[in-house]
Design a protein around this motif. Sequence first.
Motif, PDB file in Angstrom:
ATOM      1  N   GLU A  44      13.923-108.052  12.577  1.00  0.00           N
ATOM      2  CA  GLU A  44      12.714-108.292  13.364  1.00  0.00           C
ATOM      3  C   GLU A  44      11.766-107.095  13.267  1.00  0.00           C
ATOM      4  O   GLU A  44      12.178-105.977  12.962  1.00  0.00           O
ATOM      5  CB  GLU A  44      13.104-108.540  14.823  1.00  0.00           C
ATOM      6  CG  GLU A  44      13.847-109.844  15.041  1.00  0.00           C
ATOM      7  CD  GLU A  44      14.034-110.138  16.521  1.00  0.00           C
ATOM      8  OE1 GLU A  44      14.532-111.228  16.831  1.00  0.00           O
ATOM      9  OE2 GLU A  44      13.690-109.282  17.346  1.00  0.00           O
ATOM     10  N   ARG A  45      10.518-107.365  13.560  1.00  0.00           N
ATOM     11  CA  ARG A  45       9.531-106.286  13.587  1.00  0.00           C
ATOM     12  C   ARG A  45       9.840-105.386  14.784  1.00  0.00           C
ATOM     13  O   ARG A  45       9.985-105.854  15.907  1.00  0.00           O
ATOM     14  CB  ARG A  45       8.127-106.879  13.702  1.00  0.00           C
ATOM     15  CG  ARG A  45       7.012-105.901  13.463  1.00  0.00           C
ATOM     16  CD  ARG A  45       5.699-106.605  13.241  1.00  0.00           C
ATOM     17  NE  ARG A  45       5.703-107.417  12.014  1.00  0.00           N
ATOM     18  CZ  ARG A  45       4.621-107.978  11.495  1.00  0.00           C
ATOM     19  NH1 ARG A  45       3.448-107.824  12.081  1.00  0.00           N
ATOM     20  NH2 ARG A  45       4.708-108.711  10.393  1.00  0.00           N
ATOM     21  N   GLU A  46       9.937-104.092  14.533  1.00  0.00           N
ATOM     22  CA  GLU A  46      10.309-103.165  15.589  1.00  0.00           C
ATOM     23  C   GLU A  46       9.236-102.120  15.830  1.00  0.00           C
ATOM     24  O   GLU A  46       8.523-101.697  14.921  1.00  0.00           O
ATOM     25  CB  GLU A  46      11.648-102.473  15.279  1.00  0.00           C
ATOM     26  CG  GLU A  46      11.623-101.520  14.112  1.00  0.00           C
ATOM     27  CD  GLU A  46      12.888-100.678  14.013  1.00  0.00           C
ATOM     28  OE1 GLU A  46      13.763-100.754  14.900  1.00  0.00           O
ATOM     29  OE2 GLU A  46      12.989 -99.915  13.034  1.00  0.00           O
ATOM     30  N   PHE A  47       9.167-101.700  17.079  1.00  0.00           N
ATOM     31  CA  PHE A  47       8.186-100.711  17.506  1.00  0.00           C
ATOM     32  C   PHE A  47       8.498 -99.350  16.897  1.00  0.00           C
ATOM     33  O   PHE A  47       9.671 -98.938  16.839  1.00  0.00           O
ATOM     34  CB  PHE A  47       8.200-100.626  19.031  1.00  0.00           C
ATOM     35  CG  PHE A  47       7.359 -99.522  19.594  1.00  0.00           C
ATOM     36  CD1 PHE A  47       7.951 -98.360  20.077  1.00  0.00           C
ATOM     37  CD2 PHE A  47       5.981 -99.626  19.625  1.00  0.00           C
ATOM     38  CE1 PHE A  47       7.196 -97.333  20.596  1.00  0.00           C
ATOM     39  CE2 PHE A  47       5.199 -98.606  20.142  1.00  0.00           C
ATOM     40  CZ  PHE A  47       5.807 -97.464  20.636  1.00  0.00           C
ATOM     41  N   VAL A  48       7.436 -98.652  16.481  1.00  0.00           N
ATOM     42  CA  VAL A  48       7.571 -97.297  15.960  1.00  0.00           C
ATOM     43  C   VAL A  48       6.840 -96.304  16.861  1.00  0.00           C
ATOM     44  O   VAL A  48       7.425 -95.353  17.377  1.00  0.00           O
ATOM     45  CB  VAL A  48       7.024 -97.197  14.516  1.00  0.00           C
ATOM     46  CG1 VAL A  48       7.059 -95.753  14.024  1.00  0.00           C
ATOM     47  CG2 VAL A  48       7.824 -98.105  13.583  1.00  0.00           C
ATOM     48  N   ALA A  49       5.548 -96.526  17.061  1.00  0.00           N
ATOM     49  CA  ALA A  49       4.740 -95.604  17.860  1.00  0.00           C
ATOM     50  C   ALA A  49       3.451 -96.305  18.257  1.00  0.00           C
ATOM     51  O   ALA A  49       3.034 -97.265  17.619  1.00  0.00           O
ATOM     52  CB  ALA A  49       4.423 -94.342  17.059  1.00  0.00           C
ATOM     53  N   ALA A  50       2.835 -95.798  19.321  1.00  0.00           N
ATOM     54  CA  ALA A  50       1.560 -96.344  19.770  1.00  0.00           C
ATOM     55  C   ALA A  50       0.718 -95.242  20.373  1.00  0.00           C
ATOM     56  O   ALA A  50       1.247 -94.244  20.885  1.00  0.00           O
ATOM     57  CB  ALA A  50       1.764 -97.465  20.780  1.00  0.00           C
ATOM     58  N   VAL A  51      -0.588 -95.434  20.323  1.00  0.00           N
ATOM     59  CA  VAL A  51      -1.538 -94.461  20.866  1.00  0.00           C
ATOM     60  C   VAL A  51      -2.539 -95.207  21.736  1.00  0.00           C
ATOM     61  O   VAL A  51      -2.948 -96.323  21.418  1.00  0.00           O
ATOM     62  CB  VAL A  51      -2.222 -93.681  19.727  1.00  0.00           C
ATOM     63  CG1 VAL A  51      -3.017 -94.590  18.809  1.00  0.00           C
ATOM     64  CG2 VAL A  51      -3.096 -92.564  20.261  1.00  0.00           C
ATOM     65  N   SER A  52      -2.933 -94.584  22.820  1.00  0.00           N
ATOM     66  CA  SER A  52      -3.854 -95.209  23.766  1.00  0.00           C
ATOM     67  C   SER A  52      -5.270 -95.259  23.211  1.00  0.00           C
ATOM     68  O   SER A  52      -5.573 -94.686  22.162  1.00  0.00           O
ATOM     69  CB  SER A  52      -3.840 -94.421  25.075  1.00  0.00           C
ATOM     70  OG  SER A  52      -4.276 -93.087  24.854  1.00  0.00           O
ATOM     71  N   ARG A  53      -6.144 -95.904  23.925  1.00  0.00           N
ATOM     72  CA  ARG A  53      -7.508 -96.131  23.451  1.00  0.00           C
ATOM     73  C   ARG A  53      -8.247 -94.835  23.169  1.00  0.00           C
ATOM     74  O   ARG A  53      -8.938 -94.713  22.160  1.00  0.00           O
ATOM     75  CB  ARG A  53      -8.278 -96.949  24.488  1.00  0.00           C
ATOM     76  CG  ARG A  53      -7.853 -98.389  24.556  1.00  0.00           C
ATOM     77  CD  ARG A  53      -8.517 -99.115  25.685  1.00  0.00           C
ATOM     78  NE  ARG A  53      -7.912 -98.787  26.973  1.00  0.00           N
ATOM     79  CZ  ARG A  53      -8.285 -99.329  28.119  1.00  0.00           C
ATOM     80  NH1 ARG A  53      -9.267-100.187  28.154  1.00  0.00           N
ATOM     81  NH2 ARG A  53      -7.688 -98.998  29.243  1.00  0.00           N
ATOM     82  N   GLY A  54      -8.063 -93.853  24.033  1.00  0.00           N
ATOM     83  CA  GLY A  54      -8.749 -92.585  23.846  1.00  0.00           C
ATOM     84  C   GLY A  54      -7.962 -91.586  23.026  1.00  0.00           C
ATOM     85  O   GLY A  54      -8.479 -90.515  22.675  1.00  0.00           O
ATOM     86  N   GLY A  55      -6.695 -91.912  22.755  1.00  0.00           N
ATOM     87  CA  GLY A  55      -5.852 -91.013  21.977  1.00  0.00           C
ATOM     88  C   GLY A  55      -5.084 -90.001  22.810  1.00  0.00           C
ATOM     89  O   GLY A  55      -4.287 -89.233  22.282  1.00  0.00           O
ATOM     90  N   GLY A  56      -5.285 -90.026  24.126  1.00  0.00           N
ATOM     91  CA  GLY A  56      -4.646 -89.022  24.957  1.00  0.00           C
ATOM     92  C   GLY A  56      -3.195 -89.297  25.289  1.00  0.00           C
ATOM     93  O   GLY A  56      -2.452 -88.398  25.684  1.00  0.00           O
TER      94      GLY A  56
END
Length: 122
Positions: A44-56
Amino acid sequence: QLRLVESGGGLVQAGGSLRLSCVASGRFFTSYAIGWFRQAPGKEREFVAAVSRGGGSTHYADSVKDRFTISRDNTKTAVYLEMNSLKPEDTAVYYCGKHGTISESARHYDAWGQGTQVTVSS
């Protein structure tokens, strides 16, 4: 509507590094968090990383924490995934997607690109 295109994958030896890019075209890039996911054959597709809208704010899967770094440049409508100390188990097709906020669930994201293949040889 936002469209995402991934690039930067390739073949690298274990311990090596790669930098993936996710470039957006369209409107409202800063309205979305961007997540990187990966999918190996038969998995299955698995989560690696994510960043918020502003990058903070950023969030990482435990398996990549301290090895991968996600960042975004809103002036270039781009999100990057710096991958260091790569392992064979990192081999997968890597995708980026958008969502209103950071989430680890692939179901919450859309606008997936075509993906970029990362292959780590032992």
